[in-house]
Design a protein around this motif. Sequence first.
Motif, mmCIF file in Angstrom:
data_model
loop_
_atom_site.group_PDB
_atom_site.id
_atom_site.type_symbol
_atom_site.label_atom_id
_atom_site.label_comp_id
_atom_site.label_asym_id
_atom_site.label_seq_id
_atom_site.Cartn_x
_atom_site.Cartn_y
_atom_site.Cartn_z
ATOM 1 N N LYS A 204 -9.636 8.197 7.075
ATOM 2 C CA LYS A 204 -10.607 7.354 6.428
ATOM 3 C C LYS A 204 -10.044 5.795 5.956
ATOM 4 C CE LYS A 204 -14.528 6.173 4.154
ATOM 5 N NZ LYS A 204 -15.803 6.017 5.155
ATOM 6 N N TYR A 205 -10.329 4.789 6.569
ATOM 7 C CA TYR A 205 -9.839 3.562 6.170
ATOM 8 C C TYR A 205 -10.973 2.763 5.496
ATOM 9 C CZ TYR A 205 -6.690 4.738 10.084
ATOM 10 O OH TYR A 205 -5.831 5.369 11.102
ATOM 11 N N VAL B 268 -2.127 21.858 -0.965
ATOM 12 C CA VAL B 268 -1.625 20.695 0.091
ATOM 13 C C VAL B 268 -1.169 19.363 -0.792
ATOM 14 C CG1 VAL B 268 -2.757 19.305 1.589
ATOM 15 C CG2 VAL B 268 -3.225 21.861 1.357
ATOM 16 N N VAL B 269 0.193 19.183 -0.751
ATOM 17 C CA VAL B 269 0.556 18.033 -1.418
ATOM 18 C C VAL B 269 0.331 16.839 -0.530
ATOM 19 C CG1 VAL B 269 2.505 17.135 -2.691
ATOM 20 C CG2 VAL B 269 2.370 19.400 -2.240
ATOM 21 N N MET B 270 -0.405 15.732 -1.155
ATOM 22 C CA MET B 270 -0.585 14.639 -0.669
ATOM 23 C C MET B 270 -0.118 13.341 -1.208
ATOM 24 S SD MET B 270 -4.868 15.011 0.580
ATOM 25 C CE MET B 270 -4.747 13.496 1.549
ATOM 26 N N ARG B 271 0.259 12.270 -0.469
ATOM 27 C CA ARG B 271 0.605 10.908 -0.848
ATOM 28 C C ARG B 271 0.410 10.050 -0.062
ATOM 29 N NH1 ARG B 271 7.109 9.305 -0.369
ATOM 30 N NH2 ARG B 271 6.958 7.606 -2.021
ATOM 31 N N GLN B 272 -0.159 8.762 -0.547
ATOM 32 C CA GLN B 272 -0.800 7.779 0.294
ATOM 33 C C GLN B 272 -1.406 8.111 1.456
ATOM 34 O OE1 GLN B 272 2.700 5.370 0.474
ATOM 35 N NE2 GLN B 272 2.740 4.801 -1.593
ATOM 36 N N GLY B 273 -2.365 9.146 1.264
ATOM 37 C CA GLY B 273 -3.155 9.503 2.559
ATOM 38 C C GLY B 273 -2.633 10.607 3.361
ATOM 39 N N VAL B 274 -1.333 10.984 3.350
ATOM 40 C CA VAL B 274 -0.755 11.662 4.371
ATOM 41 C C VAL B 274 -0.280 12.885 3.635
ATOM 42 C CG1 VAL B 274 1.297 11.861 5.690
ATOM 43 C CG2 VAL B 274 0.212 9.797 5.300
ATOM 44 N N GLY C 98 -1.910 15.590 -5.565
ATOM 45 C CA GLY C 98 -1.286 14.461 -5.508
ATOM 46 C C GLY C 98 -1.653 13.493 -6.529
ATOM 47 N N PRO C 99 -0.994 12.459 -6.860
ATOM 48 C CA PRO C 99 -1.252 11.447 -7.529
ATOM 49 C C PRO C 99 -2.505 10.848 -7.398
ATOM 50 C CG PRO C 99 0.298 10.507 -6.280
ATOM 51 C CD PRO C 99 0.184 11.880 -5.701
ATOM 52 N N SER C 100 -2.775 9.943 -8.388
ATOM 53 C CA SER C 100 -4.346 9.182 -8.285
ATOM 54 C C SER C 100 -3.897 8.322 -6.983
ATOM 55 C CB SER C 100 -4.733 8.722 -9.563
ATOM 56 O OG SER C 100 -3.850 7.919 -9.978
ATOM 57 N N GLY C 101 -5.053 7.986 -6.441
ATOM 58 C CA GLY C 101 -5.127 7.300 -5.118
ATOM 59 C C GLY C 101 -4.301 7.621 -3.900
ATOM 60 N N CYS C 102 -4.157 8.990 -3.860
ATOM 61 C CA CYS C 102 -3.467 9.598 -2.670
ATOM 62 C C CYS C 102 -4.426 10.089 -1.519
ATOM 63 C CB CYS C 102 -2.637 10.833 -3.231
ATOM 64 S SG CYS C 102 -3.424 12.169 -3.399
ATOM 65 N N GLY C 103 -5.679 9.839 -1.873
ATOM 66 C CA GLY C 103 -6.630 10.232 -0.853
ATOM 67 C C GLY C 103 -7.285 11.544 -0.967
ATOM 68 N N LYS C 104 -6.880 12.445 -1.971
ATOM 69 C CA LYS C 104 -7.568 13.813 -1.938
ATOM 70 C C LYS C 104 -8.904 13.736 -2.566
ATOM 71 C CE LYS C 104 -5.892 14.194 -6.866
ATOM 72 N NZ LYS C 104 -5.570 12.610 -6.987
ATOM 73 N N LYS D 58 -5.308 2.514 4.150
ATOM 74 C CA LYS D 58 -5.741 3.991 4.742
ATOM 75 C C LYS D 58 -5.606 4.995 3.692
ATOM 76 C CE LYS D 58 -3.536 2.544 9.081
ATOM 77 N NZ LYS D 58 -2.512 2.692 10.088
ATOM 78 N N ALA D 59 -6.869 5.324 3.227
ATOM 79 C CA ALA D 59 -7.124 6.251 2.059
ATOM 80 C C ALA D 59 -6.637 7.619 2.819
ATOM 81 C CB ALA D 59 -8.497 6.290 1.670
ATOM 82 N N VAL D 60 -7.135 7.945 3.757
ATOM 83 C CA VAL D 60 -6.556 9.258 4.205
ATOM 84 C C VAL D 60 -6.184 8.892 5.748
ATOM 85 C CG1 VAL D 60 -7.551 11.677 5.218
ATOM 86 C CG2 VAL D 60 -8.301 10.431 2.963
ATOM 87 N N ASP D 61 -4.962 9.336 6.172
ATOM 88 C CA ASP D 61 -4.345 8.808 7.328
ATOM 89 C C ASP D 61 -4.057 10.214 8.034
ATOM 90 O OD1 ASP D 61 -3.889 7.427 9.439
ATOM 91 O OD2 ASP D 61 -1.931 6.724 8.637
ATOM 92 N N ASN D 62 -4.910 10.570 9.531
ATOM 93 C CA ASN D 62 -4.484 11.536 10.234
ATOM 94 C C ASN D 62 -4.030 13.020 9.668
ATOM 95 O OD1 ASN D 62 -4.212 12.471 12.833
ATOM 96 N ND2 ASN D 62 -1.885 12.164 13.084
#
Lengths: 402, 405
Positions: A10-11, A209-215, A40-46, A21-25
């Motif tokens: 999701k870009y 599922v740990v996320m960071r910057q959309g990944v 994940g922290p806020s803004g990580c795309g979760k 790139k809010a969510v990447d691949n």
Amino acid sequence: MEITLVGLCKYFVAKDKTVTKAVDNMNLTVPSGKLIALLGPSGCGKSTTLYMIAGLHTPTHGQIFFGDDDVTQVPPEKRGIGLVFQNYALYPHLSVRQNISFPLENERMPKDEINKTVLEMAKLVDIEPYLDRKPNELSGGQQQRVAIARALAKRPKVLLLDEPLSNLDARLRLQTREEIRRIQRETGITTIFVTHDQEEAMSISDEIVVMRQGVIQEIDKPQNVYDNPINLFVAMFLGTPQINVFSGTLHKNKVYIGGNFREKEVVDENNVKSIEYNYEGGNEFYLTDIAIPEGKKAPDKPEKIFVAIRPEGFNAEKLAGNENSEIKQSKEEATKGIIKAKVDLVETIGRDTTLIIEDPTAPKKFFKAIVSADKKIEAGDIVELSVKPHKMYVFNKEGDLI
Amino acid sequence: MLEGKNNWKAWLYLAPALILLGIFSFYPIINSFIIAFIRDYHPVSEVFRQNVENNQALGLSFFTFKNFITVFKNANFEYAIKNTLLIALVSVPISVILALVISVLLISIKKLRGFFQTLFFLPYVTSAMAVAMAFTVLFANNGTASAGISQGPINSVIDSIGLKNGLTNMLDWMNYQESGKESWQAYICVDSSGEIDEDKLSDKYQTYVNLQTLLDLPIEYGDMYAYQTYLADQTDVYNSYRYHFRELGYIDWVGAQATWGSAILVVLTYSIWASLAFKILVFTGGLTSIDKQYYDAAKIDGTSKWRTFWRITVPMMSPLIVYILITSLIGAFKVYTSIVGLFGSGMGPAGSAGLMQTFVGLVYQYLNEGNELIHVGAAAAVILFTIILIITALTNALTKKRVHY
């Protein structure tokens, strides 16, 4: 219902054409009937991921499968999902009963069947006495349960929860998260749950599922993620108090914290030049015999690394002496990874005690050690700390586990 | 802190506002209530005081309801009541609903939203007189069809979409309802000089029959010629009905031949359009403050757009809607400027002054007639106040259950 995300992206394009790139691949499989936390922290795309699964956001690329069906282009109301919003989004002008029956009326379900379902849902989330109240006459926890009842009323195949506990006070949060776990178990519904609170995620989910910057960083059972963080970010994100991070050096399978290496050119008898590195340490501790994973070459040159040690990864013994005694640490002790230090502050929570100790290698930097309250350590005491090897992780400069 | 000895400070700070309000609001309000009940009040010559002194022996003999009776007996009182009530009770609900619909549509578009918002807001910053003048041009009628003179835009549009006859019929029906004047007279044909055109009469007769049937009135077969002859003899009667004798032509909305029906339609259109701006401004503001999550939740639950509007948007907006409804009703009851703008201070189309009289118009009329009738004007204002009070209380009571604060 198994949920599969394939290459989900999701870009967001801003007005000045910069792409976020809010969510990447994102590739993820949520097994049927499990409770999965997106952490994940806020803004990580979760939340963006959650909304894409809900159908409120359209993915830029990638596909979403519910079971074998590709639902990427299916509108939200046809996906058979229930969504619980962060601030519940209960309709304030409708009673609890009307709120829960709202989605059912959309489906033109017969009246008596609606009443039956509403009662059943109310029983499930334990809000029967409040059916005729307005949402603002309920406590936060009760509102949250009404929101879950509304989401579950039309018997969705997937339940999505967006930060469901962040608007509750600490005690209610504990109670409600157990409640969510119970409801999920009872209904056996596949649940995805978004949170920035690692404790929340660890306590109730089957997998994190740990996320960071959309990944996605790591997907595993909560304990595994905690015990085997794949990188420094995951290590630092999970656990309270936060993991202690020291900057150090790795040289010939040995981990040093503090101190420097000095380069020295040596010439051997065959007149071949080589460089030797000599450690110059002071009071620093270093830890020996770190196993380098197979296939990875131990660096010839000293490599800058991060050493992370969980607060509970220290053994502490109180030493004789008082505030004014000088701390003497022998080189042998340092070699064995034993640190002598003065306790600056003590935080007591009853069961155990958090010692706050100044990092001997970096003044004004403090680290935390959790020890049993039975040790009766107080501020000003001198303690001898040793490190439990399985609570220590070594990451390279990029933050990846070595 | 405000209690006790420091109290005077609070009063000091409030004093400028209180003094101004007292002089220009509270005193006039109270005074007009008193004046309304006083016989032969004269503010300058102090006749009132002399009366009081002369009547001291008689006690409260200066107290009277006569002023109210004078208002009720005004030749245009019926029109004032009818027009004011109609404008308030028809134009306000229509404009509230329209404004709500337009606001919802405005909020849902992304492109050109600012442009349309500006467009809809323009009437708010335009002088009422200027708008009224524009309306008189829009609704202009430049003579009969046969004259071949170009028409105002509204008449041209009505003609081009083929609604001319239908609308004329409707207006005649409205006129019949309003005045009781026999509608079929409209279908006796006269040419531009006012002579009856006998050639056209026969096919108009059919229209007459149709209309009478529609209105469920007796058809006086064969009576057309007789009636026409009768009218021709009775010159006075003929003249009083004069303007109804016209061709099925363009509608004269606001001109000399305008009927009550056509004029009130223009006034209603004007009121609705001019009052939309503020309502849309308030509603779009209210709509943007509704949390988007409610709509997301509704979407996930598969709520139709229609149901979302009625079950979510309207209840959430209900405090604003009632606020707008009540303030607009009060504003509409004070209608005056728009009528003056459209028809001039005669409060009606040329030749039928007072046809569009309103309540505030009535008050002004008494005030304009010099100092002699100020107390009658005050009585009219008190009547208006009472009507507004009742309507507002009714609105409040009716909407109470449906408003979700």
